[in-house]
Design an enzyme around this catalytic site. Sequence first.
Site, PDB file in Angstrom:
ATOM      1  N   VAL A  27       0.842  -1.204   0.000  1.00  0.00           N
ATOM      2  CA  VAL A  27       0.000   0.000   0.000  1.00  0.00           C
ATOM      3  C   VAL A  27       0.873   1.249   0.000  1.00  0.00           C
ATOM      4  CG1 VAL A  27      -1.601   1.345   1.424  1.00  0.00           C
ATOM      5  CG2 VAL A  27      -1.992  -1.099   1.093  1.00  0.00           C
ATOM      6  N   LYS A  43       2.603  11.497  -1.352  1.00  0.00           N
ATOM      7  CA  LYS A  43       3.660  12.512  -1.233  1.00  0.00           C
ATOM      8  C   LYS A  43       4.004  13.108  -2.592  1.00  0.00           C
ATOM      9  CE  LYS A  43       2.814  11.820   2.259  1.00  0.00           C
ATOM     10  NZ  LYS A  43       2.003  10.845   2.968  1.00  0.00           N
ATOM     11  N   GLY A  76     -10.940  13.989  10.067  1.00  0.00           N
ATOM     12  CA  GLY A  76      -9.873  15.005  10.089  1.00  0.00           C
ATOM     13  C   GLY A  76      -8.588  14.433  10.651  1.00  0.00           C
ATOM     14  N   ILE A  88      -5.020  11.031   6.848  1.00  0.00           N
ATOM     15  CA  ILE A  88      -5.342  10.902   5.426  1.00  0.00           C
ATOM     16  C   ILE A  88      -6.266  12.022   4.979  1.00  0.00           C
ATOM     17  CG2 ILE A  88      -6.522   9.436   3.724  1.00  0.00           C
ATOM     18  CD1 ILE A  88      -5.372   7.003   5.207  1.00  0.00           C
ATOM     19  N   GLU A 100     -15.195  16.286  11.087  1.00  0.00           N
ATOM     20  CA  GLU A 100     -14.472  15.470  12.072  1.00  0.00           C
ATOM     21  C   GLU A 100     -15.382  15.272  13.285  1.00  0.00           C
ATOM     22  OE1 GLU A 100     -11.567  13.716  12.720  1.00  0.00           O
ATOM     23  OE2 GLU A 100     -12.461  13.493  14.718  1.00  0.00           O
ATOM     24  N   ARG A 118      -7.955   2.968   9.521  1.00  0.00           N
ATOM     25  CA  ARG A 118      -7.618   1.754   8.786  1.00  0.00           C
ATOM     26  C   ARG A 118      -7.724   0.563   9.739  1.00  0.00           C
ATOM     27  NH1 ARG A 118      -5.102   2.657   3.918  1.00  0.00           N
ATOM     28  NH2 ARG A 118      -4.193   0.580   3.960  1.00  0.00           N
ATOM     29  N   ALA A 157       4.846   3.074   8.092  1.00  0.00           N
ATOM     30  CA  ALA A 157       5.740   2.224   7.305  1.00  0.00           C
ATOM     31  C   ALA A 157       7.100   2.045   7.990  1.00  0.00           C
ATOM     32  CB  ALA A 157       5.932   2.837   5.916  1.00  0.00           C
ATOM     33  N   HIS A 162      23.723  27.591  10.032  1.00  0.00           N
ATOM     34  CA  HIS A 162      22.940  28.819   9.930  1.00  0.00           C
ATOM     35  C   HIS A 162      22.912  29.277   8.478  1.00  0.00           C
ATOM     36  CE1 HIS A 162      21.203  32.646  11.054  1.00  0.00           C
ATOM     37  NE2 HIS A 162      22.107  33.260  10.298  1.00  0.00           N
TER      38      HIS A 162
HETATM   39  P1  NAD Z   1      -6.860   8.541  11.492  1.00  0.00           P
HETATM   40  O1  NAD Z   1      -7.142   7.654  12.641  1.00  0.00           O
HETATM   41  O2  NAD Z   1      -5.606   9.323  11.436  1.00  0.00           O
HETATM   42  O3  NAD Z   1      -8.050   9.615  11.359  1.00  0.00           O
HETATM   43  C1  NAD Z   1      -9.391   9.236  11.240  1.00  0.00           C
HETATM   44  C2  NAD Z   1     -10.219  10.414  11.711  1.00  0.00           C
HETATM   45  O4  NAD Z   1     -11.580  10.165  11.392  1.00  0.00           O
HETATM   46  C3  NAD Z   1     -10.155  10.633  13.213  1.00  0.00           C
HETATM   47  O5  NAD Z   1      -9.873  11.982  13.437  1.00  0.00           O
HETATM   48  C4  NAD Z   1     -11.545  10.221  13.694  1.00  0.00           C
HETATM   49  O6  NAD Z   1     -11.959  10.925  14.845  1.00  0.00           O
HETATM   50  C5  NAD Z   1     -12.385  10.569  12.483  1.00  0.00           C
HETATM   51  N1  NAD Z   1     -13.639   9.838  12.350  1.00  0.00           N
HETATM   52  C6  NAD Z   1     -13.862   8.520  12.570  1.00  0.00           C
HETATM   53  N2  NAD Z   1     -15.150   8.220  12.290  1.00  0.00           N
HETATM   54  C7  NAD Z   1     -15.745   9.361  11.869  1.00  0.00           C
HETATM   55  C8  NAD Z   1     -17.056   9.696  11.415  1.00  0.00           C
HETATM   56  N3  NAD Z   1     -18.011   8.775  11.360  1.00  0.00           N
HETATM   57  N4  NAD Z   1     -17.322  10.975  11.063  1.00  0.00           N
HETATM   58  C9  NAD Z   1     -16.332  11.928  11.137  1.00  0.00           C
HETATM   59  N5  NAD Z   1     -15.079  11.661  11.547  1.00  0.00           N
HETATM   60  C10 NAD Z   1     -14.780  10.394  11.904  1.00  0.00           C
HETATM   61  O7  NAD Z   1      -7.078   7.632  10.205  1.00  0.00           O
HETATM   62  P2  NAD Z   1      -6.729   7.889   8.675  1.00  0.00           P
HETATM   63  O8  NAD Z   1      -6.552   9.331   8.398  1.00  0.00           O
HETATM   64  O9  NAD Z   1      -7.765   7.132   7.919  1.00  0.00           O
HETATM   65  O10 NAD Z   1      -5.335   7.175   8.525  1.00  0.00           O
HETATM   66  C11 NAD Z   1      -5.201   5.814   8.936  1.00  0.00           C
HETATM   67  C12 NAD Z   1      -3.822   5.533   9.424  1.00  0.00           C
HETATM   68  O11 NAD Z   1      -2.945   5.508   8.320  1.00  0.00           O
HETATM   69  C13 NAD Z   1      -3.273   6.598  10.374  1.00  0.00           C
HETATM   70  O12 NAD Z   1      -3.623   6.374  11.709  1.00  0.00           O
HETATM   71  C14 NAD Z   1      -1.793   6.455  10.163  1.00  0.00           C
HETATM   72  O13 NAD Z   1      -1.329   5.446  11.027  1.00  0.00           O
HETATM   73  C15 NAD Z   1      -1.679   5.983   8.728  1.00  0.00           C
HETATM   74  N6  NAD Z   1      -1.253   7.090   7.853  1.00  0.00           N
HETATM   75  C16 NAD Z   1      -0.066   7.680   8.084  1.00  0.00           C
HETATM   76  C17 NAD Z   1       0.341   8.720   7.275  1.00  0.00           C
HETATM   77  C18 NAD Z   1       1.666   9.360   7.517  1.00  0.00           C
HETATM   78  O14 NAD Z   1       2.508   8.749   8.172  1.00  0.00           O
HETATM   79  N7  NAD Z   1       1.891  10.583   7.051  1.00  0.00           N
HETATM   80  C19 NAD Z   1      -0.465   9.185   6.252  1.00  0.00           C
HETATM   81  C20 NAD Z   1      -1.680   8.557   6.051  1.00  0.00           C
HETATM   82  C21 NAD Z   1      -2.059   7.508   6.858  1.00  0.00           C
END
Ligand code: NAD
Length: 475
Positions: free
Chosen positions: A45, A55, A183, A186, A205, A273, A321, A445
């Site tokens: 993935v 990215k 929020g 992702i 959110e 996820r 990852a 710097h």
């Molecule tokens: P997340 O857990 O970061 O965010 C999910 C959000 O959805 C939370 O804020 C939650 O409160 C909200 N939510 C849940 N149910 C809802 C609803 N019914 N209505 C409104 N809001 C709701 O999950 P994600 O953004 O799907 O990402 C999954 C995982 O993937 C992350 O936890 C992270 O581990 C990984 N990820 C990492 C990166 C990175 O490292 N930059 C980037 C993308 C994903």
Amino acid sequence: MELAKHGADVVVVGAGPGGYAAAFRAADLGLQVVMVDARGRPGGVCLHDGCIPSKTLLHVSDLLTRIREADRLGIEVGEPRVNLDRLRSWKRSVIDRLASGVAHLARQRGVRMIWGRARFLSSGRLAASGEISAEIDFSHAVLATGSRPVALPGMPLDNPRLLDSTTALDLETIPESLLVIGGGYIGLELGTVYAALGSRVTVVEMLDGLLPGVDRDLVRPLEKRIRSLFEAVHLRSRVGSVRETGDGLEVELEFPGETVTRRFDQVLVAVGRRPNSEGLGLENTGVTVDAQGFIRTDTQCRTDDPAIFAIGDVAGQPMLAHKATREAKVAAEVIAGEESSFEPEAIPAVVFTDPEVAWCGLTEAEAKAAGQEVRVMRFPWAASGRALTMRRSEGMTKLILEPDSGQVLGVGIVGVHAGELIAEGVAAIEMAALAEDLTLFIHAHPTLSETLGEAAEFFLGQPTHLFRRPRRRRS
Ligand code: NAD
């Protein structure tokens, strides 16, 4: 269909950044390795539907934002035009290059790759079914099957206007209006991409802040900028019904105290996820899973079945990852008979928004919840020359220190390039550095890295580029 039979010291299930790192490390340690994946290409993935394509698109959105803001620096350019076909083919070329590179590295190491869906027949035999069927007898297995997006109940899943993190990256069109549900990482990263490409983005959110669980000091500058780039951010809100109207999706939005109906061209669901631990024949092994579906493992990444290890998203939070890659090395080394364990002091987390948010080690909220006394140093980037040259002074560098010794326990950064800067925080925590050490490191710097040294200078007195009048002692 013909059944190919193989034998291996190690079979790795899943060829993502966890799986291929485990396979490569095991091969480098002299073990015979087979890697199985249903996708037909290595990378998982992260490479195909996650980190790398997102990215790539975030780089594009950064470029667009900089072009639009260049006017403030005296550069006059018109509104940039996006050629979606060329953008998508550039994204594909990045993925192809990396996937071919990983496949090449696997061949160089003698790792056999089998493309098919894996299912355990026992704690020593695995079946793979794809274009060809294979059975592999193994001494050890490493499960690195990753995770998949959580779906929301009641959503018209087969509707092309409803996106998840995978289909949103396909970028079939740029919708005029996009609703992002969730929020978190992702939602905010992809919301940033679509907003820069020109969509009017609304985020819903359910909790009372963006990026739940992340330090509020770090989220505040991000939220301020997001509110200026997005059409709307609704907290403590949920989505009720979603209905196709022919030219869009009609969505019932449940805000605190009122429910309204709005139309969006597309809706992105990004509500978390879940681990891929089903359909693997684990019932034929001693592997057990917890209530959330994560495979139970110990600090050596060993499951409850002594022959089977699990790493990455399928083996628990954080689903990152680089955590998978580290666990991969531990699993391979333990299988090869080396002493190794996964006990990091600090796992960095980076949200690649604009500005970026990054942190590692202990947070202020965690210290408070545990009743642990800490000293907190905040260095605002308004006092950083480098931040000012970039016109990005909204950032902040924050240190969480042990109050007597000044040992660095946690680091949080919000600002451009925070994801790169956090590496020094990880090194400081892992090496048990003191605030004094950070002040003695000579930071180049003018760079943003100076903010780490200056934040640490607060512990000893005053940083060079700020002055806080000492509190008068009461007589
Ligand atoms: P997340 O857990 O970061 O965010 C999910 C959000 O959805 C939370 O804020 C939650 O409160 C909200 N939510 C849940 N149910 C809802 C609803 N019914 N209505 C409104 N809001 C709701 O999950 P994600 O953004 O799907 O990402 C999954 C995982 O993937 C992350 O936890 C992270 O581990 C990984 N990820 C990492 C990166 C990175 O490292 N930059 C980037 C993308 C994903």
